[in-house]
Design a protein around this motif. Structure first.
Motif, PDB file in Angstrom:
ATOM      1  N   TRP A  66       7.079  -0.030  -1.810  1.00 20.91           N
ATOM      2  CA  TRP A  66       5.772  -0.355  -1.246  1.00 20.91           C
ATOM      3  C   TRP A  66       5.172  -1.636  -1.802  1.00 20.91           C
ATOM      4  O   TRP A  66       4.796  -2.518  -1.039  1.00 20.91           O
ATOM      5  CB  TRP A  66       4.799   0.817  -1.451  1.00 20.91           C
ATOM      6  CG  TRP A  66       5.270   2.020  -0.701  1.00 20.91           C
ATOM      7  CD1 TRP A  66       5.997   3.071  -1.202  1.00 20.91           C
ATOM      8  CD2 TRP A  66       5.119   2.274   0.703  1.00 20.91           C
ATOM      9  NE1 TRP A  66       6.295   3.960  -0.204  1.00 20.91           N
ATOM     10  CE2 TRP A  66       5.766   3.498   0.968  1.00 20.91           C
ATOM     11  CE3 TRP A  66       4.494   1.593   1.745  1.00 20.91           C
ATOM     12  CZ2 TRP A  66       5.803   4.048   2.250  1.00 20.91           C
ATOM     13  CZ3 TRP A  66       4.528   2.139   3.012  1.00 20.91           C
ATOM     14  CH2 TRP A  66       5.178   3.352   3.266  1.00 20.91           C
ATOM     15  N   THR A 115       7.224  -4.684  -0.771  1.00 20.23           N
ATOM     16  CA  THR A 115       7.814  -4.715   0.552  1.00 20.23           C
ATOM     17  C   THR A 115       7.269  -5.887   1.372  1.00 20.23           C
ATOM     18  O   THR A 115       6.136  -6.325   1.176  1.00 20.23           O
ATOM     19  CB  THR A 115       7.549  -3.395   1.298  1.00 20.23           C
ATOM     20  OG1 THR A 115       8.284  -3.423   2.515  1.00 20.23           O
ATOM     21  CG2 THR A 115       6.081  -3.220   1.622  1.00 20.23           C
ATOM     22  N   LYS A 154       5.784  -1.081   6.952  1.00 24.27           N
ATOM     23  CA  LYS A 154       5.220  -0.519   5.721  1.00 24.27           C
ATOM     24  C   LYS A 154       3.892  -1.183   5.387  1.00 24.27           C
ATOM     25  O   LYS A 154       2.952  -0.528   4.926  1.00 24.27           O
ATOM     26  CB  LYS A 154       6.202  -0.704   4.570  1.00 24.27           C
ATOM     27  CG  LYS A 154       7.368   0.252   4.668  1.00 24.27           C
ATOM     28  CD  LYS A 154       8.218   0.197   3.439  1.00 24.27           C
ATOM     29  CE  LYS A 154       9.279   1.279   3.522  1.00 24.27           C
ATOM     30  NZ  LYS A 154      10.281   1.082   2.483  1.00 24.27           N
ATOM     31  N   MET A 199       0.293   0.683   4.879  1.00 25.46           N
ATOM     32  CA  MET A 199      -0.611   0.501   3.732  1.00 25.46           C
ATOM     33  C   MET A 199      -1.995   0.069   4.197  1.00 25.46           C
ATOM     34  O   MET A 199      -3.017   0.508   3.659  1.00 25.46           O
ATOM     35  CB  MET A 199      -0.019  -0.527   2.760  1.00 25.46           C
ATOM     36  CG  MET A 199       1.224  -0.024   2.051  1.00 25.46           C
ATOM     37  SD  MET A 199       1.683  -1.023   0.621  1.00 25.46           S
ATOM     38  CE  MET A 199       2.286  -2.507   1.393  1.00 25.46           C
TER      39      MET A 199
END
Lengths: 667, 99
Positions: free
Chosen positions: A51, A54, A59, A63
């Motif tokens: 995360w 990334t 992703k 977030m």
């Protein structure tokens, strides 16, 4: 000003008010809880690899959405506190100062840290998939955008427990927000929180503009793009042209407060009204930045669940392009009452009313899309259906406010408050939720529970109308905004009480929504279906969740709604016979998160006017930029063909042997 | 590849130098000359337009790529710039109702 004078504010750690003490305790407990869970289950490495570093747009989108939901909670709690204070006359739940702080943070959080990141999150998830791209044009810049938003939001949200919140309204008008009338650091939090996240948003605008113009799959001409992609393109154009104005305005006010300049002070030849002018030159396009993507989502959802192609596609495109130009021509209607000459107010009244025309075109197009369609009442469709009447209530009262002489009556009353909540909740929030439900299965491979979600929908929409219809009425009865209490006998009490009850009903709707998500995460069947809604656009042609490279083979597009066409003809849009080739993908990188960390340090230093700390943060930012520019020739890798084959086999297994695509589900 | 890299570095450094020079000339004109205010103002505006040209040529690749996109974006940019600058001047000059 002494450069090394690290002066302390009166109260660095805010403590004493029971509400804020409670917030402190919960912040500490939640932080400890997160640290404990990550350590116990050895998830730190996972957090960093999967995360924090990334650059995968899907992703990053997730977030953004998680952060936006947290901010929706925070802004919602602010709203509840205000409504408790105003439920009855002469309450002393909040004092005047605390009330001012809360309405300021409510507005700022909801617009800057909830609505925009929510929509940008959905754009991140859907737009590259809709145009057949493997990522955005500048993946690392995309991660930087997210982390700058995150740093700005974190900084802004710290204000109420460390040093004190801003308290001059979300518009932060000078002279009230100037050094003379509001000393202290609250306003600095506003300036730096918005500045840092605003730079991130500007980068997002550039990124999506380039992505949509340059990264479309072969055959995906502009006039074949899905409507959400179109609205994202136009939104990006507006961001690119409007956000620099905010950046400059915030910088000038920062110079005034930090360095003693006089851009917005009366002494020294400044112009206080120039702040209002610059703020709304950005602020009105900003309104379209948060509504156009929502329009795009409704177009997708309505067309999908009416099982018809979008009515009047080209009229829709012309309308959003017209709105983008008009959005820069109406800003004075936010301050008709500041004493402009009659010519100025007349011109801006007319431009404002003109915006209702393209918007009306869009409403009719949605209605005609549904006409004679086979409508399916899924949760995303329910939010889209509720949007139309609620948004029209907001829009029609907007046209009332557009008339400058009438605006002298409505302005600063609760009528105005209700108007913009009807367009922002009825438009933007409903759109965000419709988009969340619609693309959730694409993000995670399962749907959110429909039964709980429909309860959440009805409770929320009823609570929303219960809150804001009385607000129109109490506004017409003369109740001004931004007052922390009122006396008895004005005829406002009953309406205010209903509003407060309505707010709690809305809160219950939000709790149900969160419950639906948690319930589904725990219990929903993971069917990993690639096309759960019987969709029309490219994102439904690939696995759910999609592989990190999105498309093993780049699709060939022959018309609008490519997947729908392919399903009708029983074809596939991928040329399955061509051999797979290795795919060029960007590497993960820690630079964005580290750089945003330095921005946070810089912002924190400048908020407290600790110049050495601020400069140290800026130095860190510059070092990150240098590091990036020296390493950017080695920032990619190739995905081997074997991995692509394994993923395809996995997808067929997940789909339970049935072919994942190429079949029209009838109904 | 490396030649191309060098050429683009040279290009960027030249652009950076030009933009710094223009900034410092503007500062010098505003702070250290005794010209009348109106002349200073015109001077700064001219320098700002030059600055814009430098940015467009050296950093925003206005001479490369598809002509139609360049024309559209320049046109839209000029539209917004005129609206913002002329609109602000108009609004701030005729703010007479309360005076």
């Amino acid at each position: 000003m002494d450069l090394f004078d690290m002066k302390m504010p009166d109260q660095l750690i805010v403590w004493g008010n029971p509400l804020i003490n409670g917030a402190w305790i919960s912040i500490i407990l939640v932080t400890l809880g997160i640290v404990f869970v990550l350590t116990k289950y050895k998830k730190w490495r996972w957090l960093w690899d999967e995360w924090l570093t990334t650059v995968d747009h899907k992703k990053i989108g997730i977030m953004y959405i998680v952060s936006a939901l947290l901010m929706l909670f925070r802004g919602g709690v602010d709203a509840l506190l205000m409504r408790i204070q105003l439920a009855l006359p002469n309450l002393e739940f909040l004092d005047a100062q605390h009330y001012n702080e809360i309405f300021t943070t409510h507005g700022t959080v909801m617009i800057i840290f909830m609505a925009m990141p929510f929509l940008i999150g959905l754009m991140n998830v859907a737009v590259p998939l809709q145009i057949g791209a493997r990522d955005v044009a500048f993946p690392t810049l995309n991660a930087i955008s997210f982390w700058l938003f995150f740093a700005g939001a974190l900084l802004f949200n710290l204000s109420f427990v460390i040093g004190g919140s801003p308290d001059a309204g979300w518009t932060n008008y000078v002279p009230l927000a100037g050094e003379e009338l509001t000393p202290g650091i609250g306003i600095n939090y506003y300036l730096w929180g918005l500045q840092i996240s605003g730079i991130g948003t500007l980068a997002t605008g550039i990124n999506f503009l380039v992505t949509i113009l340059k990264m479309r799959a072969p055959g995906m001409t502009l006039m074949r793009m899905p409507m959400f992609t179109w609205s994202t393109l136009i939104t990006s154009v507006i961001i690119v042209f409007a956000f620099p104005v905010l950046t400059v305005a915030l910088a000038l006010l920062t110079f005034d407060r930090l360095l003693g300049a006089h851009f917005f002070t009366i002494d020294g030849g400044g112009m206080p009204m120039m702040w209002a002018n610059l703020f709304w030159i950005w602020g009105h396009p900003e309104v379209y930045i948060v509504i156009l993507p929502a329009f795009g989502i409704f177009s997708e959802v309505i067309s999908t669940f009416a099982r018809k192609r979008l009515f009047g596609y080209s009229a829709m495109v012309v309308s959003i392009v017209a709105i983008s130009a008009l959005s820069f021509l109406v800003w004075v209607h936010h301050f008709f009452t500041m004493g402009n000459g009659p010519w100025i107010n007349s011109v801006f009244s007319i431009t404002t009313m003109a915006i209702a025309i393209p918007t009306g075109v869009k409403v009719f197009n949605w209605l005609f899309t549904m006409y004679k369609g086979r409508i399916e009442f899924t949760t995303p469709m329910l939010w889209s259906l509720a949007f139309i009447p609620n948004f029209i209530i907001g829009g029609v009262t907007g046209v009332m406010l557009a008339s400058a002489p009438a605006d002298y009556q409505y302005h600063n009353s609760y009528f105005l408050i209700s108007h913009f909540h009807y367009v922002l909740i009825g438009g933007t929030v409903f759109g965000c939720l419709a988009g969340l439900y619609y693309w959730w299965p694409k993000m995670f491979g399962f749907k959110i529970n429909e039964r709980i979600s429909k309860w959440a929908f009805w409770v929320f929409v009823i609570g929303f109308n219960m809150t804001f219809i009385p607000m129109y009425l109490v506004g017409l009865k003369g109740m001004p905004r931004r007052i922390y209490t009122y006396r008895e006998g004005l005829g406002w009490t009953g309406l205010n009480f209903i509003e407060t009850v309505g707010t709690f009903v809305m809160g219950a709707g939000f709790v149900l929504l969160v419950w639906a998500i948690i319930y589904s995460i725990r219990h929903a069947k993971r069917d990993y279906e690639s096309d759960p809604w019987n969709g029309r656009t490219l994102e439904w042609a690939i696995a759910s969740p999609p592989p990190h490279y999105n498309f093993a083979r780049v699709p060939r597009i022959t018309g609008q709604d490519p997947l729908w066409r392919a399903k009708k003809k029983g074809e596939t849009i991928f040329e399955e016979k061509t051999p797979l080739k290795p795919i060029h993908m960007p590497n993960h990188t820690g630079i964005p998160a580290v750089m945003a960390g330095f921005w946070f340090v810089a912002g924190f230093g400048f908020v407290f006017e600790w110049i050495p700390v601020g400069l140290a943060g800026i130095l860190g930012v510059l070092l990150c930029m240098m590091w990036r520019s020296l390493t950017d020739y080695h920032d990619h890798h190739e995905v081997p063909v074997t991995e692509l084959r394994d993923a395809a086999a996995e997808e067929i297994k997940n789909a339970g042997g049935r072919s994942a695509r190429g079949v029209v589900n009838d109904g | 590849m490396s030649q191309q890299k060098q050429a683009s570095a040279k290009h960027h450094v030249a652009g950076y130098a030009f933009s710094l020079v223009l900034t410092f000339v503007a500062l010098f004109v505003a702070l250290y000359t005794s010209l009348p205010a109106s002349v200073k103002l015109i001077g700064i505006v001219v320098l700002a337009i030059l600055q814009m040209v430098v940015q467009l040529i050296y950093f925003m690749h206005v001479t490369e790529g598809s002509k139609i996109y360049q024309l559209l974006s320049l046109g839209y940019g000029i539209f917004v710039a005129i609206v913002v600058v002329a609109g602000s001047i108009w609004i701030m000059l005729y703010n007479t109702m309360t005076q």
